[in-house]
Motif scaffolding. Structure first.
Motif, PDB file in Angstrom:
ATOM      1  N   VAL A 190       0.841  -1.207   0.000  1.00 29.57           N
ATOM      2  CA  VAL A 190       0.000   0.000   0.000  1.00 29.57           C
ATOM      3  C   VAL A 190       0.870   1.248   0.000  1.00 29.57           C
ATOM      4  N   GLN A 191       1.935   1.236   0.809  1.00 31.13           N
ATOM      5  CA  GLN A 191       2.826   2.395   0.906  1.00 31.13           C
ATOM      6  C   GLN A 191       3.633   2.618  -0.371  1.00 31.13           C
ATOM      7  N   LEU A 192       3.902   1.528  -1.103  1.00 34.87           N
ATOM      8  CA  LEU A 192       4.738   1.623  -2.313  1.00 34.87           C
ATOM      9  C   LEU A 192       3.980   2.151  -3.524  1.00 34.87           C
ATOM     10  N   ALA A 193       2.684   2.165  -3.459  1.00 35.29           N
ATOM     11  CA  ALA A 193       1.880   2.570  -4.617  1.00 35.29           C
ATOM     12  C   ALA A 193       2.303   3.952  -5.131  1.00 35.29           C
ATOM     13  N   GLY A 194       2.694   3.995  -6.398  1.00 35.74           N
ATOM     14  CA  GLY A 194       3.064   5.257  -7.025  1.00 35.74           C
ATOM     15  C   GLY A 194       4.444   5.777  -6.654  1.00 35.74           C
ATOM     16  N   LYS A 195       5.236   4.996  -5.888  1.00 32.22           N
ATOM     17  CA  LYS A 195       6.556   5.457  -5.436  1.00 32.22           C
ATOM     18  C   LYS A 195       7.653   4.926  -6.355  1.00 32.22           C
ATOM     19  N   LYS A 196       8.693   5.755  -6.534  1.00 29.63           N
ATOM     20  CA  LYS A 196       9.854   5.360  -7.323  1.00 29.63           C
ATOM     21  C   LYS A 196      11.047   5.143  -6.395  1.00 29.63           C
ATOM     22  N   LEU A 197      11.793   4.068  -6.675  1.00 27.86           N
ATOM     23  CA  LEU A 197      12.922   3.705  -5.834  1.00 27.86           C
ATOM     24  C   LEU A 197      14.187   3.522  -6.669  1.00 27.86           C
ATOM     25  N   LEU A 198      15.323   3.680  -6.009  1.00 29.28           N
ATOM     26  CA  LEU A 198      16.617   3.348  -6.591  1.00 29.28           C
ATOM     27  C   LEU A 198      17.256   2.257  -5.742  1.00 29.28           C
ATOM     28  N   ALA A 199      18.157   1.476  -6.342  1.00 31.12           N
ATOM     29  CA  ALA A 199      18.868   0.443  -5.592  1.00 31.12           C
ATOM     30  C   ALA A 199      20.305   0.365  -6.085  1.00 31.12           C
ATOM     31  N   THR A 200      21.217   0.164  -5.141  1.00 28.85           N
ATOM     32  CA  THR A 200      22.620   0.002  -5.529  1.00 28.85           C
ATOM     33  C   THR A 200      22.844  -1.363  -6.175  1.00 28.85           C
ATOM     34  N   GLU A 201      22.029  -2.338  -5.826  1.00 27.22           N
ATOM     35  CA  GLU A 201      22.039  -3.672  -6.442  1.00 27.22           C
ATOM     36  C   GLU A 201      20.609  -4.191  -6.455  1.00 27.22           C
ATOM     37  N   PRO A 202      20.280  -5.069  -7.410  1.00 23.24           N
ATOM     38  CA  PRO A 202      18.893  -5.566  -7.490  1.00 23.24           C
ATOM     39  C   PRO A 202      18.597  -6.732  -6.556  1.00 23.24           C
ATOM     40  N   VAL A 203      19.305  -6.811  -5.436  1.00 21.32           N
ATOM     41  CA  VAL A 203      19.152  -7.921  -4.489  1.00 21.32           C
ATOM     42  C   VAL A 203      17.716  -8.036  -3.986  1.00 21.32           C
ATOM     43  N   PHE A 204      17.106  -6.916  -3.638  1.00 21.50           N
ATOM     44  CA  PHE A 204      15.785  -6.872  -3.002  1.00 21.50           C
ATOM     45  C   PHE A 204      14.650  -6.774  -4.027  1.00 21.50           C
ATOM     46  N   ASP A 205      15.008  -6.733  -5.310  1.00 19.65           N
ATOM     47  CA  ASP A 205      14.018  -6.428  -6.344  1.00 19.65           C
ATOM     48  C   ASP A 205      12.888  -7.441  -6.458  1.00 19.65           C
ATOM     49  N   ASN A 206      13.158  -8.723  -6.206  1.00 19.79           N
ATOM     50  CA  ASN A 206      12.083  -9.714  -6.327  1.00 19.79           C
ATOM     51  C   ASN A 206      10.941  -9.423  -5.362  1.00 19.79           C
ATOM     52  N   THR A 207      11.271  -8.884  -4.205  1.00 20.08           N
ATOM     53  CA  THR A 207      10.233  -8.461  -3.257  1.00 20.08           C
ATOM     54  C   THR A 207       9.619  -7.153  -3.696  1.00 20.08           C
ATOM     55  N   LEU A 208      10.456  -6.180  -4.004  1.00 20.64           N
ATOM     56  CA  LEU A 208       9.975  -4.836  -4.325  1.00 20.64           C
ATOM     57  C   LEU A 208       9.060  -4.829  -5.536  1.00 20.64           C
ATOM     58  N   LEU A 209       9.459  -5.518  -6.597  1.00 19.55           N
ATOM     59  CA  LEU A 209       8.654  -5.524  -7.824  1.00 19.55           C
ATOM     60  C   LEU A 209       7.327  -6.247  -7.605  1.00 19.55           C
ATOM     61  N   ALA A 210       7.347  -7.309  -6.792  1.00 20.57           N
ATOM     62  CA  ALA A 210       6.107  -8.032  -6.487  1.00 20.57           C
ATOM     63  C   ALA A 210       5.137  -7.151  -5.714  1.00 20.57           C
ATOM     64  N   LEU A 211       5.685  -6.203  -4.951  1.00 22.12           N
ATOM     65  CA  LEU A 211       4.847  -5.306  -4.146  1.00 22.12           C
ATOM     66  C   LEU A 211       4.525  -4.009  -4.882  1.00 22.12           C
ATOM     67  N   GLY A 212       4.909  -3.927  -6.145  1.00 23.97           N
ATOM     68  CA  GLY A 212       4.498  -2.792  -6.965  1.00 23.97           C
ATOM     69  C   GLY A 212       5.465  -1.635  -7.020  1.00 23.97           C
ATOM     70  N   ALA A 213       6.703  -1.810  -6.562  1.00 30.79           N
ATOM     71  CA  ALA A 213       7.676  -0.715  -6.607  1.00 30.79           C
ATOM     72  C   ALA A 213       8.049  -0.394  -8.050  1.00 30.79           C
ATOM     73  N   ASN A 214       8.301   0.875  -8.290  1.00 29.72           N
ATOM     74  CA  ASN A 214       8.750   1.343  -9.606  1.00 29.72           C
ATOM     75  C   ASN A 214      10.255   1.596  -9.514  1.00 29.72           C
ATOM     76  N   MET A 215      11.045   0.596  -9.932  1.00 29.93           N
ATOM     77  CA  MET A 215      12.497   0.683  -9.796  1.00 29.93           C
ATOM     78  C   MET A 215      13.102   1.494 -10.943  1.00 29.93           C
ATOM     79  N   GLN A 216      13.955   2.450 -10.575  1.00 31.38           N
ATOM     80  CA  GLN A 216      14.550   3.366 -11.534  1.00 31.38           C
ATOM     81  C   GLN A 216      16.055   3.079 -11.715  1.00 31.38           C
ATOM     82  N   ASP A 217      16.617   3.530 -12.824  1.00 28.13           N
ATOM     83  CA  ASP A 217      18.054   3.437 -13.109  1.00 28.13           C
ATOM     84  C   ASP A 217      18.600   2.042 -12.800  1.00 28.13           C
TER      85      ASP A 217
END
Length: 305
Positions: A190-217
């Protein structure tokens, strides 16, 4: 008369051989029973301790689990197995590998043990090595606690059919424990809706993308993961996104040692962008569920700032 005498002579001899045969048969049966009794325990070997925790939860008192990468300071990408590790794999009844190119040594050892039941997590997610945009950090999949424990029930039950209900009960108990993690995932979603994030590595991405995060760069993150330096244009994009106020949170893998990764984190902090740490390996003295919840709680808090 002579034939009758011969029959009387041979009869005791035959009876002796029959008795010896019966004795040998019963002795062999007892030995077989003892062997089967000794094998009524399952030996599990897994490359990562997160999977080892789930394997032990389902196995209970029906065997042992050995996790090869079991310390937070062990780098999975640089790990080189020893001869003793190879022997552990050879003796295993069940082998769990991450797959996806992450732990090829584990996958190769599993192939050499033709008698073992093998679980390749990449296969559970129909992942193909080298696929574009793929992410082999499967322990960050939001449903891994259910998907892996259910698979373990199947494999263990094939080895010890009489314990099938026991394994199923254990799996359900672990999944019940993980419900609080699932609830937290839904809160963060719910908190991630419409939010953009950056990551130094895509380690956490499988969780973030499943929860709707918009990963940038993501070129920046993938370069760091592969041990390369991000290009100047990747660095500029990182900084521009922060300068424009488009980034809600930066996700940092504290185990990444690259200079540009550190500079990217420092740039985010200097511009008052919250930084949340997400590790590649499980911290010491922490369960998998606790670890995931700690990181998600940190992210939830950062998103509300």
């Amino acid at each position: 008369m002579r034939n009758k005498k011969l029959r009387f002579i041979w009869l005791p001899i035959i009876l002796v051989f029959v008795l010896i045969g019966i004795i040998f048969y019963h002795t062999w049966q007892n030995q077989e029973t003892n062997v089967n009794t000794n094998k009524d325990k399952i030996t599990v070997v897994t490359s990562l301790d997160s999977y080892g925790e789930m394997a032990k939860a389902v196995l209970g008192n029906q065997g042992s689990v050995t996790s090869i990468i079991n310390k937070p300071n062990m780098d999975p990408h640089e790990y080189e197995p020893t001869t003793s590790v190879a022997k552990q794999y050879q003796k295993a009844d069940v082998i769990i590998s991450n797959g996806g190119g992450f732990d090829n040594w584990s996958v190769n050892f599993a192939k050499q043990n033709k008698d073992a039941k093998t679980i390749n997590i990449a296969n559970l997610y129909h992942y193909k090595d080298g696929e574009s945009g793929g992410n082999e950090h499967f322990w960050y999949k939001t449903d891994i606690t259910t998907r892996l424990t259910n698979q373990l029930v199947k494999q263990y039950s094939q080895l010890l059919p009489k314990k099938a209900s026991y394994f199923k009960k254990n799996a359900q108990a672990y999944q019940d424990k993980a419900k609080k993690l699932v609830d937290l995932q839904n809160q963060v979603k719910v908190q991630l809706a419409g939010k953009k994030l950056l990551a130094t590595e895509p380690v956490f991405d499988n969780t973030l993308l499943a929860l709707g995060a918009n990963m940038q760069d993501q070129k920046f993150a993938r370069a760091i993961e592969e041990g390369d330096d991000p290009t100047p244009s990747d660095v500029r994009e990182w900084q521009d996104l922060i300068n424009q106020g488009k980034i809600a949170v930066v996700i940092d893998n504290p185990q990444a040692s690259g200079k540009l990764a550190k500079q990217g984190v420092d740039y985010a902090k200097a511009h008052h962008v919250p930084v949340v740490k997400a590790r590649e390996t499980k911290p010491a003295n922490t369960t998998y569920i606790e670890w995931q919840m700690q990181q998600l709680n940190a992210l939830n808090e950062a998103l509300q700032k």
